[in-house]
Structure formats: C-alpha cells, structure tokens
Design a protein around this motif. Structure first.
Motif, PDB file in Angstrom:
ATOM      1  N   SER A 321      32.663  30.251  48.185  1.00 49.20           N
ATOM      2  CA  SER A 321      33.756  30.280  49.148  1.00 49.20           C
ATOM      3  C   SER A 321      33.260  29.588  50.411  1.00 49.20           C
ATOM      4  O   SER A 321      32.135  29.841  50.853  1.00 49.20           O
ATOM      5  CB  SER A 321      34.172  31.717  49.484  1.00 49.20           C
ATOM      6  OG  SER A 321      35.080  31.735  50.561  1.00 49.20           O
ATOM      7  N   GLY A 326      34.484  35.248  52.994  1.00 50.95           N
ATOM      8  CA  GLY A 326      35.250  34.899  51.802  1.00 50.95           C
ATOM      9  C   GLY A 326      34.940  35.702  50.558  1.00 50.95           C
ATOM     10  O   GLY A 326      35.590  35.499  49.533  1.00 50.95           O
ATOM     11  N   GLU A 336      38.997  27.076  55.297  1.00 52.68           N
ATOM     12  CA  GLU A 336      37.846  26.614  54.535  1.00 52.68           C
ATOM     13  C   GLU A 336      37.363  25.279  55.094  1.00 52.68           C
ATOM     14  O   GLU A 336      38.142  24.490  55.625  1.00 52.68           O
ATOM     15  CB  GLU A 336      38.213  26.462  53.060  1.00 52.68           C
ATOM     16  CG  GLU A 336      38.520  27.791  52.373  1.00 52.68           C
ATOM     17  CD  GLU A 336      38.607  27.652  50.872  1.00 52.68           C
ATOM     18  OE1 GLU A 336      39.000  26.560  50.407  1.00 52.68           O
ATOM     19  OE2 GLU A 336      38.282  28.614  50.170  1.00 52.68           O
TER      20      GLU A 336
END
Length: 372
Positions: A321, A326, A336
């Motif tokens: 992640s 995450g 992200e």
C-alpha cells in the motif's frame, strides 16, 4: 572525489550516441566475457542487443542462481507520511497537489506494524515524503524503536540526509537506505524538481557517498524510468554502481528500475520502456554485476512479475500500500503516491514463488552474518 565530481567525465549526448552506436559484434563480445566493463554494459542495453535477449536471459538466470540460490526475498513498504516540502512534477505527494496530508503517530505506527507482521514479513521498507520539518531525523528516532520491536531488518526511503544523521540512524537500527537520483541529466532534473531541497541535484547525487562514509550496510540506487531517455539514464546508474563498489566495498548494493506510474498531477512520460526492454535491462544489470541485488516492486503487473522473476530478480515487494496507514483495519483512505499494479496478497505471492521452485525469504541478512 565524490560521484558528483566523477560524473563530469561522462557527457550525456556522447553516452547516448555511444549506446546507440553499438553493434552485434559488441553484444557478442560482452556475452562471452567473464567480467564486464561499462562499454559492455552499453552494448547490452543497446537496441543491437534485442535479438540476443534469450541468450542474455539464460545467462542472467544462471548467474543469479549461482550467487543467490533459488530464493526470493520479500519486503513490504510502510508509508509513514505523505507530507512533502518539494514540488516534483511526477509524484502524487508533491507539495503543489491539494490533497489531505497525514503523518502516522506512534500508536498508528504500532498498529501498522502489527498488521504487517501478521502477513509474515520480517523485512520492512519505511517510506515518507521529503519533509525535514515534519518527518525528519527526530521523527525517525521516535518511530524506529517501535518498528524495531517487530522487524529484524529495516530499510528506509526518505529525504537525503547528512552523514552524521545517517550515523545516528544506524545506531537506531537502520540497515539500508534507498535513494534514487530520478534522472542523472541535470537539465532534465531541474525541469521536474521545481522547489524544495530535492531541487539540489548535487546534494542528492552525493547521498551514497555520505552513506558510504557513515558505514551503511546496504544502499539502493536507480533512476525513475520515463523522465529521460532510459538507456542513457541507466548507463549512469551502472557507472554510479561501479564507483560505489570500488570506493565503499564493505557495503552491499541494490538496484530498482521503477517505471513511471499514473499519479495525481502526473506528467506525460518522456521515454516509454516496453516490457521486453525492461527484461533486457534487468538481464544487462545482472550480467554487468553478478553480486548486485535487483528488486521489482508492485508497480509492475502480475503477468510481468510472474514471468521475469527467475531471470535475475532477488527481491519482491508484496501486498503493498502506498498510502500512510494503508494496512491497519482502522486506517482512513488517503492519497497514494502512485497506483499499484500487482495487488496480490503476500500469501498468494508466496504460493506463486514456491510454485516456480523458489524459496521465500521473509527477512534480509542479520548483522551477525555480515560481520557488521
């Protein structure tokens, strides 16, 4: 002398023309040599080497298994913060992107570690945006004792630091540092790094020298494929590796080859590298340096990672992640850094790796085995 001084011996346009001027004889000569030099590397990444890809792949696989055995080291990135003081045209964390920022506190770090530990990992990569004020050395000094309780090997990918700061972080348990130059072309570098400490090309380029003087166990280097003409940039990575292996021979080295992925505010890719060319590059690095570790992240697709795994790769990320917080079930959705392409779980990846006859290694080497 540091690498920023040595790099003056290489002229970008001359290197590029030399690479594209290599012919079939140059490639064959490189394939039959025991130890390759930089001219041989040029030949192996040149267009002239494309018809020899099968031969390169077979030799790369042989050299990798001879040096590393049939093993794949697994690691996972833990993003501690998306705070950043730089403006970079290609990164979702760039300061000019109007997104919600988050830096994990101690409790959140503990929760992330517990969630990751359940997946089986003992080797973790800590990642932050580059914000010296919010996620500087003092922050790492608070976070590292918590993380060290759960993981035997810690790698960091954060803003470049001074030598004495790296020496402090070694005392707090850091085993390896990854710093990518992004591009070795100073003109192109300036076009994409518009504000912040990262805009200092020379300071970033000399980071591995500071790491070597600090006595870091392992260093990572590489370029961001897509910012510039990829063959020329990757030559500079090989030249940088050669310099480091000679000067700081006590350290180990790892190379990554991230291709630009879509992200918020992302730029148009200047130099597109197809899958076949990435295989060529991976094999060229292995033939050039049988000892260097080669890492492939979840930026790449499932299909590509499955098929290239035996050809020279020694470490894989899994279950990644790229957002702070995450992994823990209580984490909120945050931005992200880039889009993940291979989102398979660590357990699924481990099963796949074993089906190909490889052993999964969940941690890196201990200090006790290296004499450090």
């Amino acid at each position: 002398m540091t690498f920023s001084e040595q790099i003056k011996n290489y002229q970008w346009d001359d290197i590029r023309l030399s690479i594209y001027g290599k012919n079939e004889n140059d490639v064959q000569r490189a394939l039959f040599k025991e130890r390759l030099d930089l001219e041989d590397f040029k030949a192996l990444i040149s267009p002239a080497a494309a018809p020899f890809l099968e031969q390169m792949a077979q030799k790369s696989q042989q050299l990798t298994q001879q040096r590393f055995g049939k093993t794949q080291q697994f690691y996972i990135p833990l993003y501690l913060s998306n705070m950043c003081s730089n403006i970079c045209t290609y990164c979702g964390f760039s300061m000019h992107n109007a997104i919600r920022r988050k830096t994990l506190d101690i409790k959140e770090i503990e929760n992330e570690c517990l969630a990751i530990k359940k997946m089986g990992f003992a080797h973790i990569l800590l990642v932050t945006g580059e914000s010296e004020r919010k996620v500087g050395v003092e922050y790492f000094k608070q976070a590292l004792p918590i993380i060290k309780k759960h993981f035997s090997h810690i790698t960091i990918e954060v803003q470049p630091l001074d030598q004495h700061e790296y020496e402090e972080l070694i005392e707090f348990g850091v085993d390896a540092v990854l710093v990518y130059q992004e591009t070795y072309n100073p003109v192109t570098y300036a076009e994409h790094h518009l504000k912040g400490k990262k805009s200092d090309f020379k300071y970033r380029l000399d980071t591995q020298d500071r790491l070597g003087k600090a006595g870091m166990l392992k260093m990572g280097l590489g370029s961001l494929i897509g910012l510039e003409e990829w063959r020329t940039d990757c030559f500079y990575v090989a030249a940088h590796l050669t310099y480091l292996e000679k000067k700081y021979w006590q350290s180990r080295y790892t190379i990554s080859f991230p291709r630009l992925r879509p992200c918020k505010g992302g730029m148009e890719i200047k130099s597109v590298m197809n899958d076949k060319e990435l295989v060529q590059l991976i094999c060229a690095y292995r033939l050039f340096s049988p000892e260097v570790e080669l890492s492939l992240s979840t930026r790449e697709s499932e299909h590509f990672r499955d098929h290239v795994l035996p050809l020279g790769i020694t470490s894989l990320s899994a279950g990644s992640s790229t957002q702070p917080g995450g992994y823990a079930a209580t984490s909120e959705k945050a931005l992200e850094q880039f889009e993940i392409s291979d989102d398979r779980s660590p357990a699924t990846m481990a099963k796949l790796v074993k089906s190909k006859g490889f052993e999964v290694v969940w941690k890196d080497w201990d200090h006790s085995l290296t004499g450090k």
